[in-house]
Design an enzyme around this catalytic site. Structure first.
Site, PDB file in Angstrom:
ATOM      1  N   GLY A 121       0.830  -1.207   0.000  1.00  0.00           N
ATOM      2  CA  GLY A 121       0.000   0.000   0.000  1.00  0.00           C
ATOM      3  C   GLY A 121       0.860   1.251   0.000  1.00  0.00           C
ATOM      4  N   GLY A 152      -0.529   4.787  -1.025  1.00  0.00           N
ATOM      5  CA  GLY A 152      -1.643   5.345  -0.276  1.00  0.00           C
ATOM      6  C   GLY A 152      -1.215   6.514   0.594  1.00  0.00           C
ATOM      7  N   GLN A 153      -2.159   7.016   1.401  1.00  0.00           N
ATOM      8  CA  GLN A 153      -1.916   8.210   2.203  1.00  0.00           C
ATOM      9  C   GLN A 153      -0.742   8.031   3.156  1.00  0.00           C
ATOM     10  OE1 GLN A 153      -4.698   9.135   5.291  1.00  0.00           O
ATOM     11  NE2 GLN A 153      -4.248  11.323   5.266  1.00  0.00           N
ATOM     12  N   ILE A 199      -0.646  -1.643  -6.128  1.00  0.00           N
ATOM     13  CA  ILE A 199      -1.611  -2.427  -6.907  1.00  0.00           C
ATOM     14  C   ILE A 199      -1.828  -1.764  -8.265  1.00  0.00           C
ATOM     15  CG2 ILE A 199      -2.796  -3.403  -4.908  1.00  0.00           C
ATOM     16  CD1 ILE A 199      -4.984  -1.258  -5.306  1.00  0.00           C
ATOM     17  N   TYR A 239     -15.278  -1.725   8.740  1.00  0.00           N
ATOM     18  CA  TYR A 239     -13.901  -1.276   8.965  1.00  0.00           C
ATOM     19  C   TYR A 239     -13.467  -1.607  10.387  1.00  0.00           C
ATOM     20  CZ  TYR A 239      -9.922   1.981   9.291  1.00  0.00           C
ATOM     21  OH  TYR A 239      -8.692   2.541   9.475  1.00  0.00           O
ATOM     22  N   ILE A 285      -5.618  10.678  10.408  1.00  0.00           N
ATOM     23  CA  ILE A 285      -4.290  11.164  10.017  1.00  0.00           C
ATOM     24  C   ILE A 285      -4.434  12.365   9.085  1.00  0.00           C
ATOM     25  CG2 ILE A 285      -2.157  10.600   8.807  1.00  0.00           C
ATOM     26  CD1 ILE A 285      -2.488   7.735   9.766  1.00  0.00           C
TER      27      ILE A 285
END
Length: 318
Positions: free
Chosen positions: A8, A11-12, A35, A143, A173
């Site tokens: 990942g 991502g962020q 990905i 989640y 975050i």
């Protein structure tokens, strides 16, 4: 840590964590796992190796671990809270089937594993203020359910097979580099973008709704520090509360107005995000993280605001 796979990595969190790890471990191989459709670009691509790393493809991950002699895996693959509610089966597949793949590889190859948890692992029956390290966790979102399961499964692999699993429960975050992608706390990033662009902000979270937050430099500090920590001092592993900031929309609005007095905000509350936010803690007790591995954040709300606005003004040429 020497050779690290960040799953990942575009991502962020992953995009900034990968760069930070490359700075701290220049002698190692820090592999940016991505990905299809989310390939690394710019400095992330140019500063080190990258590999296609679908967390649901165990063989693909196994081959990467072998190729680079990976000793540490940061597993950041997940659908964030609001998106996971729209796609619950996909969220489970990525977060749980993917985790099993990683833990099995780690068991075989003796890798350490970091899989972040979240304030989403708590629920409406959890104490709201100064939420304890060890308390009831009955979330009402997919989640949250996957995060609780992640904590339990990671502890199981440590206790049963000796896999070195470690984790923190991240608050929301806030980053000035990468936009978030469907989280309940995203408003606390979006508000800064609106302020610097000179736009009025439509806040999706109601006034008076407190949530724990953390500035990205402190989040990276937590993710790296726990993996560098002496595990002999651990009483807990999966997952440590880490606290930094707790505020509601009015407080972040007031902080921004100190720097941009003409900034305006109104409320357009999103029922889904609001219901999720109301099920989460207002603030976390992170005494265990401070005691067991020396956790200490560096940014206050106003310090973060000054840094965010400065960075975004530079980014947008304001």
């Amino acid at each position: 840590m020497k050779n690290v796979l960040v799953i990942g990595a575009t991502g962020q969190i992953g995009s900034e964590l990968t760069i930070e790890l490359r700075k701290r471990y220049p002698e190692g191989k820090i592999v940016a796992g991505y990905i299809k459709g989310a390939e690394p670009k710019g400095i992330l691509l140019e500063s080190g190796p990258s590999e296609l790393a679908d967390v649901t493809d165990g063989k693909q991950l196994h081959d990467i671990v072998d190729k680079y002699n990976i000793d540490t895996i940061y597993n950041l693959a997940a659908l964030l809270s609001a998106v996971a509610e729209e796609k619950p089966l996909l969220a489970w597949h990525i977060q749980m089937d993917g985790l099993i793949n990683i833990l099995e590889i780690a068991r075989e190859k003796k890798c350490s594993v970091f899989t972040p948890s979240s304030i989403g692992a708590f629920g409406p029956n959890t104490p709201k203020d100064k939420t304890p390290q060890d308390t009831i966790q009955r979330p009402k979102t997919m989640y949250g359910v996957t995060k609780v399961a992640t904590e339990l499964l990671s502890d199981y692999y440590f206790n049963r097979f000796g896999v070195d699993t470690r984790s923190v429960r991240f608050p929301g975050i806030i980053s000035n580099v990468t936009l978030p992608g469907g989280g309940t706390t995203d408003y606390a990033v979006e508000i800064y973008y609106s302020a610097v662009k000179g736009e009025e902000f439509a806040c999706p979270i109601a006034a008076g709704t407190f949530m724990d937050m953390i500035y990205m430099p402190d989040a990276l500090h937590a993710a790296i520090s726990i993996m560098e920590a002496d595990p002999s001092k651990f009483i807990h592993r999966n997952s440590f509360n880490v606290a930094s900031l707790s505020f509601d929309p009015e407080m972040i609005y007031a902080s921004i107005k100190k720097e941009i007095p003409d900034f305006k905000m109104h409320y357009e509350v999103d029922p889904l995000r609001q219901s999720i936010a109301e099920s989460w803690p207002n603030s976390l007790d992170d005494t265990c993280a401070r005691t067991e591995w020396g956790w200490q954040p560096n940014f206050s709300l106003d310090q973060m605001t000054k840094d965010m606005i400065m960075a975004l003004r530079k980014k947008f040429g304001k």
